[in-house]
Design a protein around this motif. Sequence first.
Motif, PDB file in Angstrom:
ATOM      1  N   VAL A  47       0.926  -1.204  -0.039  1.00 50.73           N
ATOM      2  CA  VAL A  47      -0.093  -0.087   0.129  1.00 50.73           C
ATOM      3  C   VAL A  47       1.002   1.094  -0.070  1.00 50.73           C
ATOM      4  O   VAL A  47       0.710   2.277  -0.647  1.00 50.73           O
ATOM      5  CB  VAL A  47      -0.917   0.272   1.253  1.00 50.73           C
ATOM      6  N   SER A  48       2.039   1.402   0.897  1.00 46.46           N
ATOM      7  CA  SER A  48       2.895   2.415   0.966  1.00 46.46           C
ATOM      8  C   SER A  48       3.473   2.764  -0.327  1.00 46.46           C
ATOM      9  O   SER A  48       3.706   3.782  -1.009  1.00 46.46           O
ATOM     10  CB  SER A  48       3.785   2.141   2.053  1.00 46.46           C
ATOM     11  N   ALA A  49       3.901   1.820  -1.091  1.00 48.06           N
ATOM     12  CA  ALA A  49       4.642   1.681  -2.412  1.00 48.06           C
ATOM     13  C   ALA A  49       3.828   2.537  -3.196  1.00 48.06           C
ATOM     14  O   ALA A  49       4.254   3.142  -4.308  1.00 48.06           O
ATOM     15  CB  ALA A  49       5.200   0.438  -2.915  1.00 48.06           C
ATOM     16  N   VAL A  50       2.464   2.038  -3.155  1.00 47.77           N
ATOM     17  CA  VAL A  50       1.541   2.663  -4.595  1.00 47.77           C
ATOM     18  C   VAL A  50       1.350   4.297  -4.001  1.00 47.77           C
ATOM     19  O   VAL A  50       1.268   4.902  -5.014  1.00 47.77           O
ATOM     20  CB  VAL A  50       0.178   1.865  -4.465  1.00 47.77           C
ATOM     21  N   VAL A  51       1.282   4.502  -2.830  1.00 47.55           N
ATOM     22  CA  VAL A  51       1.054   5.823  -2.308  1.00 47.55           C
ATOM     23  C   VAL A  51       2.376   6.789  -2.693  1.00 47.55           C
ATOM     24  O   VAL A  51       2.085   7.753  -3.287  1.00 47.55           O
ATOM     25  CB  VAL A  51       0.702   6.070  -0.973  1.00 47.55           C
ATOM     26  N   ASP A  52       3.257   6.152  -2.583  1.00 51.17           N
ATOM     27  CA  ASP A  52       4.635   6.800  -3.003  1.00 51.17           C
ATOM     28  C   ASP A  52       4.821   6.961  -4.369  1.00 51.17           C
ATOM     29  O   ASP A  52       5.497   7.956  -4.997  1.00 51.17           O
ATOM     30  CB  ASP A  52       5.827   6.079  -2.382  1.00 51.17           C
ATOM     31  N   ARG A  53       4.247   6.047  -5.151  1.00 55.21           N
ATOM     32  CA  ARG A  53       4.379   6.237  -6.582  1.00 55.21           C
ATOM     33  C   ARG A  53       3.738   7.219  -7.410  1.00 55.21           C
ATOM     34  O   ARG A  53       4.041   7.653  -8.260  1.00 55.21           O
ATOM     35  CB  ARG A  53       3.839   4.755  -7.201  1.00 55.21           C
ATOM     36  N   HIS A  54       2.613   7.427  -6.743  1.00 50.69           N
ATOM     37  CA  HIS A  54       1.532   8.533  -7.542  1.00 50.69           C
ATOM     38  C   HIS A  54       1.473   9.830  -6.565  1.00 50.69           C
ATOM     39  O   HIS A  54       1.047   9.900  -5.457  1.00 50.69           O
ATOM     40  CB  HIS A  54       0.141   7.799  -7.425  1.00 50.69           C
ATOM     41  N   GLU A  55       2.068  10.837  -7.306  1.00 50.81           N
ATOM     42  CA  GLU A  55       1.949  12.126  -6.554  1.00 50.81           C
ATOM     43  C   GLU A  55       0.464  12.492  -6.202  1.00 50.81           C
ATOM     44  O   GLU A  55       0.431  13.154  -5.034  1.00 50.81           O
ATOM     45  CB  GLU A  55       2.580  13.145  -7.257  1.00 50.81           C
ATOM     46  N   SER A  56      -0.603  12.375  -6.835  1.00 53.74           N
ATOM     47  CA  SER A  56      -1.758  12.529  -6.480  1.00 53.74           C
ATOM     48  C   SER A  56      -2.155  12.101  -5.125  1.00 53.74           C
ATOM     49  O   SER A  56      -3.144  12.611  -4.356  1.00 53.74           O
ATOM     50  CB  SER A  56      -3.041  12.051  -7.583  1.00 53.74           C
ATOM     51  N   LEU A  57      -1.630  10.916  -4.692  1.00 59.10           N
ATOM     52  CA  LEU A  57      -2.006  10.100  -3.412  1.00 59.10           C
ATOM     53  C   LEU A  57      -1.105  10.942  -2.203  1.00 59.10           C
ATOM     54  O   LEU A  57      -1.420  10.543  -1.158  1.00 59.10           O
ATOM     55  CB  LEU A  57      -1.769   8.734  -3.559  1.00 59.10           C
ATOM     56  N   ARG A  58      -0.320  11.740  -2.428  1.00 57.56           N
ATOM     57  CA  ARG A  58       0.445  12.469  -1.597  1.00 57.56           C
ATOM     58  C   ARG A  58       0.160  14.110  -1.820  1.00 57.56           C
ATOM     59  O   ARG A  58       1.124  14.877  -1.367  1.00 57.56           O
ATOM     60  CB  ARG A  58       1.919  12.257  -1.966  1.00 57.56           C
ATOM     61  N   THR A  59      -0.967  14.342  -2.400  1.00 52.55           N
ATOM     62  CA  THR A  59      -1.386  15.715  -2.416  1.00 52.55           C
ATOM     63  C   THR A  59      -2.624  16.306  -1.505  1.00 52.55           C
ATOM     64  O   THR A  59      -3.394  15.703  -0.929  1.00 52.55           O
ATOM     65  CB  THR A  59      -2.137  15.842  -3.852  1.00 52.55           C
ATOM     66  N   GLY A  60      -2.203  17.300  -1.118  1.00 49.19           N
ATOM     67  CA  GLY A  60      -3.168  18.134  -0.004  1.00 49.19           C
ATOM     68  C   GLY A  60      -3.363  19.499  -0.582  1.00 49.19           C
ATOM     69  O   GLY A  60      -2.910  19.773  -1.976  1.00 49.19           O
ATOM     70  N   PHE A  61      -3.950  20.188  -0.153  1.00 49.15           N
ATOM     71  CA  PHE A  61      -4.781  21.594  -0.692  1.00 49.15           C
ATOM     72  C   PHE A  61      -4.439  22.720   0.279  1.00 49.15           C
ATOM     73  O   PHE A  61      -4.642  22.568   1.695  1.00 49.15           O
ATOM     74  CB  PHE A  61      -6.121  21.557  -1.066  1.00 49.15           C
ATOM     75  N   VAL A  62      -3.896  23.882  -0.125  1.00 46.22           N
ATOM     76  CA  VAL A  62      -3.834  25.072   0.959  1.00 46.22           C
ATOM     77  C   VAL A  62      -4.668  26.011   0.172  1.00 46.22           C
ATOM     78  O   VAL A  62      -4.705  26.149  -1.424  1.00 46.22           O
ATOM     79  CB  VAL A  62      -2.514  25.336   1.070  1.00 46.22           C
ATOM     80  N   LEU A  63      -5.087  27.402   0.681  1.00 35.98           N
ATOM     81  CA  LEU A  63      -5.672  28.195   0.097  1.00 35.98           C
ATOM     82  C   LEU A  63      -4.568  29.397  -0.123  1.00 35.98           C
ATOM     83  O   LEU A  63      -3.893  29.908   1.030  1.00 35.98           O
ATOM     84  CB  LEU A  63      -6.844  29.014   0.921  1.00 35.98           C
ATOM     85  N   ARG A  64      -4.524  30.111  -1.150  1.00 35.10           N
ATOM     86  CA  ARG A  64      -3.688  31.255  -1.337  1.00 35.10           C
ATOM     87  C   ARG A  64      -4.562  32.189  -1.796  1.00 35.10           C
ATOM     88  O   ARG A  64      -5.127  32.169  -3.041  1.00 35.10           O
ATOM     89  CB  ARG A  64      -2.459  30.947  -2.217  1.00 35.10           C
TER      90      ARG A  64
END
Length: 438
Positions: A47-64
């Motif tokens: 599971v961790s390897a797939v999360v590391d492989r895809h940037e979208s699964l490591r993406t958050g959002f901030v307001l600017r």
Amino acid sequence: MRHLPLSALQQRFWYLCTAYPGDASPILVLNWRLRGPLDVPAWQAAVSAVVDRHESLRTGFVLRDGEPVQVVLPPAGIDTEVIDLRGLPEDEREGRAAELLSGRTHRLLDLTADPLVGSCLLRLADDHHVWCFTMHHLLADGASLRIVGREIRAGFVAALDGAKPDLPDLELQYGDFALWQAEQDQAGDLAYWRERLAGAPQLQLPTDLPRPAEKSAHSAEHLHQMSQELGAKVVELSRAARCTPFMVLLAALQVLLGERSGQDDFCVGTPVAGRVRAEFEPVVGLFANTLALRADLTGDPTFTDLLRRTRTTVIGGLQRQSAPLGRVIAALGVPREPGRTQLFDVVFSMRNDTPAALSRLGPVEVEGFPHGHAKVLHDLVFDIWRLDETGMRAGIRYDTALFRPDTVEAMARRYEQILSAVVARPGDRLSELVVSRG
């Protein structure tokens, strides 16, 4: 960390999530039952390897300056929470597992603070686990679920052999798609949709209950297995009419909606994959777009004539699917109405993946685990699954603040009745189908 603009598709979902803050429907779910001697560390590593492989699964959002921006975090894996239910009486474990997963899949998220990806493993017995993986829809789509599932399976099997999964390197990530999409000239596609959808009225489908001022957060699902014989006749008619089973099924749904509403002009939404370049096929992200397909039942056509019209509409829409729905709505200037979505309230979807399919990963059997995740952003969503060449399973997800279960069940029966009639007598006019109501 990478800071990137939202894609047009993400901008649309951001609006929906902020417009309906009490709705948890944008959470996508993989729930699997795992039977057999599970190597838990190997599963967690996969599971961790797939999360590391895809940037979208490591993406958050901030307001600017009040506007959302994507923030891609560096690879750090993901903690799969393990919850041991073996201390409960055996006959209570299944219900407790379903309750825990329902809480995860229906929770409300703060998009700028909460983790948008989650992994949880429930231990019901030494050789019986249930795994849940959740992703917010801003990060992924239905095709992404299949990618995640496929890569986790590959990673787990490889780990059992002490190897790494044989997966090709990703040429692009989702952020590259967002940048690419922003550079595309969509003037021609938008001109097509402005002409095609000009003046399209909203479908006024009768509801059992008054429409609330805000979109409901409560949904349910009615499932129905279609007969093998009917499925075969749908395929046969599609071939004779030089179209696809999707077009036959959509046209029959248009008949049902026209019959219930008394309208001969309205739109139905349908999702499309949106992966218009081969490099995006293996990438996890929100590529799926939604097309507004305008029904034309004017002049009391035969079903054969309606099918020709539907074929033209579907092909034209697919050829111009790169125009994001949000930009189409903006170009049309469609007003916002309280408690409903713009352009269409009914969605039709046809899928080829078999729900709850059984497979084996080394010594572990894997099958779907029912989670009751029937959330919808629309009034009604008609789902058709192609189980094989002719077998079909139908589902209607519906807003329980608008419709009662018996009404939806009656719609499902009438839809199958219409399908049975049109495949037997496609030359009949639609008014004759209404008369033939049983």
